[in-house]
Design a protein around this motif. Structure first.
Motif, PDB file in Angstrom:
ATOM      1  N   ASP A 138       0.837  -1.209   0.000  1.00 59.44           N
ATOM      2  CA  ASP A 138       0.000   0.000   0.000  1.00 59.44           C
ATOM      3  C   ASP A 138       0.869   1.256   0.000  1.00 59.44           C
ATOM      4  O   ASP A 138       0.605   2.211  -0.741  1.00 59.44           O
ATOM      5  N   GLY A 139       1.904   1.246   0.846  1.00 57.88           N
ATOM      6  CA  GLY A 139       2.787   2.402   0.921  1.00 57.88           C
ATOM      7  C   GLY A 139       3.558   2.624  -0.364  1.00 57.88           C
ATOM      8  O   GLY A 139       3.729   3.766  -0.828  1.00 57.88           O
ATOM      9  N   MET A 140       4.023   1.540  -0.985  1.00 62.92           N
ATOM     10  CA  MET A 140       4.780   1.652  -2.231  1.00 62.92           C
ATOM     11  C   MET A 140       3.874   2.089  -3.379  1.00 62.92           C
ATOM     12  O   MET A 140       4.303   2.829  -4.262  1.00 62.92           O
ATOM     13  N   GLU A 141       2.633   1.647  -3.349  1.00 65.26           N
ATOM     14  CA  GLU A 141       1.697   2.041  -4.408  1.00 65.26           C
ATOM     15  C   GLU A 141       1.452   3.542  -4.387  1.00 65.26           C
ATOM     16  O   GLU A 141       1.325   4.179  -5.441  1.00 65.26           O
ATOM     17  N   LYS A 142       1.422   4.126  -3.209  1.00 59.62           N
ATOM     18  CA  LYS A 142       1.206   5.570  -3.107  1.00 59.62           C
ATOM     19  C   LYS A 142       2.380   6.347  -3.697  1.00 59.62           C
ATOM     20  O   LYS A 142       2.225   7.445  -4.230  1.00 59.62           O
ATOM     21  N   ARG A 143       3.592   5.760  -3.587  1.00 58.29           N
ATOM     22  CA  ARG A 143       4.780   6.434  -4.135  1.00 58.29           C
ATOM     23  C   ARG A 143       4.970   6.122  -5.616  1.00 58.29           C
ATOM     24  O   ARG A 143       5.412   6.974  -6.380  1.00 58.29           O
ATOM     25  N   ALA A 144       4.686   4.879  -6.002  1.00 57.26           N
ATOM     26  CA  ALA A 144       4.727   4.456  -7.412  1.00 57.26           C
ATOM     27  C   ALA A 144       6.044   4.800  -8.091  1.00 57.26           C
ATOM     28  O   ALA A 144       6.058   5.328  -9.206  1.00 57.26           O
ATOM     29  N   ASP A 145       7.179   4.514  -7.436  1.00 56.43           N
ATOM     30  CA  ASP A 145       8.458   4.874  -8.058  1.00 56.43           C
ATOM     31  C   ASP A 145       9.507   3.768  -7.969  1.00 56.43           C
ATOM     32  O   ASP A 145      10.703   4.037  -7.973  1.00 56.43           O
ATOM     33  N   GLY A 146       9.092   2.497  -7.902  1.00 56.85           N
ATOM     34  CA  GLY A 146      10.076   1.414  -7.908  1.00 56.85           C
ATOM     35  C   GLY A 146       9.564   0.196  -7.175  1.00 56.85           C
ATOM     36  O   GLY A 146       8.493   0.218  -6.569  1.00 56.85           O
ATOM     37  N   ARG A 147      10.368  -0.888  -7.217  1.00 56.00           N
ATOM     38  CA  ARG A 147       9.931  -2.130  -6.579  1.00 56.00           C
ATOM     39  C   ARG A 147      11.039  -2.840  -5.829  1.00 56.00           C
ATOM     40  O   ARG A 147      10.893  -3.992  -5.472  1.00 56.00           O
ATOM     41  N   ASN A 148      12.162  -2.161  -5.555  1.00 53.57           N
ATOM     42  CA  ASN A 148      13.255  -2.768  -4.784  1.00 53.57           C
ATOM     43  C   ASN A 148      12.937  -2.739  -3.293  1.00 53.57           C
ATOM     44  O   ASN A 148      12.734  -1.665  -2.720  1.00 53.57           O
TER      45      ASN A 148
END
Length: 362
Positions: free
Chosen positions: A155-165
């Motif tokens: 959820d947190g990474m989806e809000k940033r939407a700038d990578g997957r590492n």
């Protein structure tokens, strides 16, 4: 840990809290005289704040409420399994009637649990399922804790939407819970992120987490990390301090667990994305209830709605409570509502503006 049955529902948890005080009468067993016996509590460390700040006082209060004539004794292992073995044997030798054990090392304590069984002293495994012939277990569904952390990270990474590492900052390898947290988290994130680095955190230590995260930053670059799956809040603290030391101004989403007060404030400030709240009051109530029942000679199965298997023992009577994910928007309806913290205690001046943004006003 394999589970049979279902976690404790909210209604059952409330019922545990509402149990009336009972006289601890009946036939006396080891360490008991008439309606009084000794309940020993053994906790693993002081590095995780919840043990001293929440679990110990809550369990002691519940024991005294359920069995006013019982004696309560306590020992902390300070992350030393050998010390905890000695503490446990000392309690048995001095006549404890029942023990509540959160093992510093779930395998190393097996022999001491066997000694307790030989002495007729039942052991309630608390929060971590120790190996050996424990009489009961009270804790949380560790796989679900990991799943909540994994989903929170996504959820947190989806809000940033700038990578997957992603960097995985796992717990202490001597804790079986750490493996279950990792397994649960991976079941959610495995096909959606790239695990760039993975570390174990001895003793759940903030300092070890800081060193591990510094190594990850050196390998991947300060802006080459898009999320951190930290197994608990003390690990998250080390992760965040390492990122700040490396000059990272826009912190990636970082998970946690235990709802430590400092972590709650970090979440409000936007430094940590989420934590997992495991209702300590219900856990303490269930452990105290089971311990007093065992001290009176009752069958643990009468106080446990399900069973779990450890590597050594099958069908252990168990109470498994439900964990909850907490982000900034959830603090009021979980931690404040349940009385874990007051708004005044959370919203000290450095986070007051952040509190107001999510509707928490002292």
């Amino acid at each position: 840990m394999r589970r049979r049955g279902r976690p404790v529902t909210a209604a059952l948890a409330a019922a545990l809290l509402a149990l009336p005080a009972v006289a601890c009468g009946g036939d006396s067993g080891t360490g008991s005289e008439g309606n009084a016996f000794t309940v020993g509590l053994l906790l693993p460390s002081r590095s995780v704040p919840r043990w001293e700040h929440s679990d110990r006082p809550l369990i002691e209060a519940q024991i005294k409420r359920l069995c006013p004539k019982c004696t309560f004794v306590y020992a902390n292992a300070e992350n030393d399994a050998t010390r905890q073995q000695q503490q446990m044997i000392s309690m048995i030798t001095k006549g404890a009637g029942v023990l509540i054990l959160d093992a510093a090392d779930t395998r190393a304590l097996r022999s001491s649990i066997q000694e307790a069984r030989k002495a007729g002293v039942p052991v309630v495994a608390y929060d971590r399922l120790a190996e050996g012939p424990v009489s009961g277990f009270v804790g949380f569904d560790a796989l679900q804790v990991g799943r909540l952390q994994g989903q929170g990270l996504l959820d947190g990474m989806e809000k940033r939407a700038d990578g997957r590492n992603v960097v995985m900052m796992n717990g202490d390898p001597t804790s079986p819970n750490a493996a279950w947290y990792r397994k649960g988290a991976l079941s959610v994130v495995r096909d959606r992120v790239r695990i760039a680095r993975s570390y174990e955190t001895q003793d759940w230590s903030t300092q070890v987490a800081h060193a591990n995260m510094s190594a990850a930053i050196a390998a991947l670059g300060p802006y080459g990390i898009d999320g951190v799956l930290a197994a608990n809040d003390t690990i998250a603290a080390g992760v965040i301090s390492a990122l700040k030391s490396a000059g990272v101004s826009r912190l990636p989403p970082v998970t946690g667990q235990d709802a430590d007060l400092d972590a709650v404030r970090r979440i409000l400030k936007g430094e940590q994305y989420m934590t997992v709240y495991k209702p300590f009051r219900e856990e303490a109530a269930a452990a105290a209830s089971m311990a007093v029942a065992l001290g009176r000679g009752d069958d643990a199965r009468d106080h446990a709605p399900t069973t779990v298997d450890s590597p050594t023992t099958r069908a252990i009577p168990a109470v498994l409570l439900t964990p909850h994910s907490v982000t900034a928007a959830d603090i009021g309806r979980t931690l404040v509502k349940d009385g874990v913290y007051t708004v005044d205690r959370i919203c000290v001046p450095p986070v007051r503006a952040a509190c107001e943004r999510v509707g928490l006003s002292p």
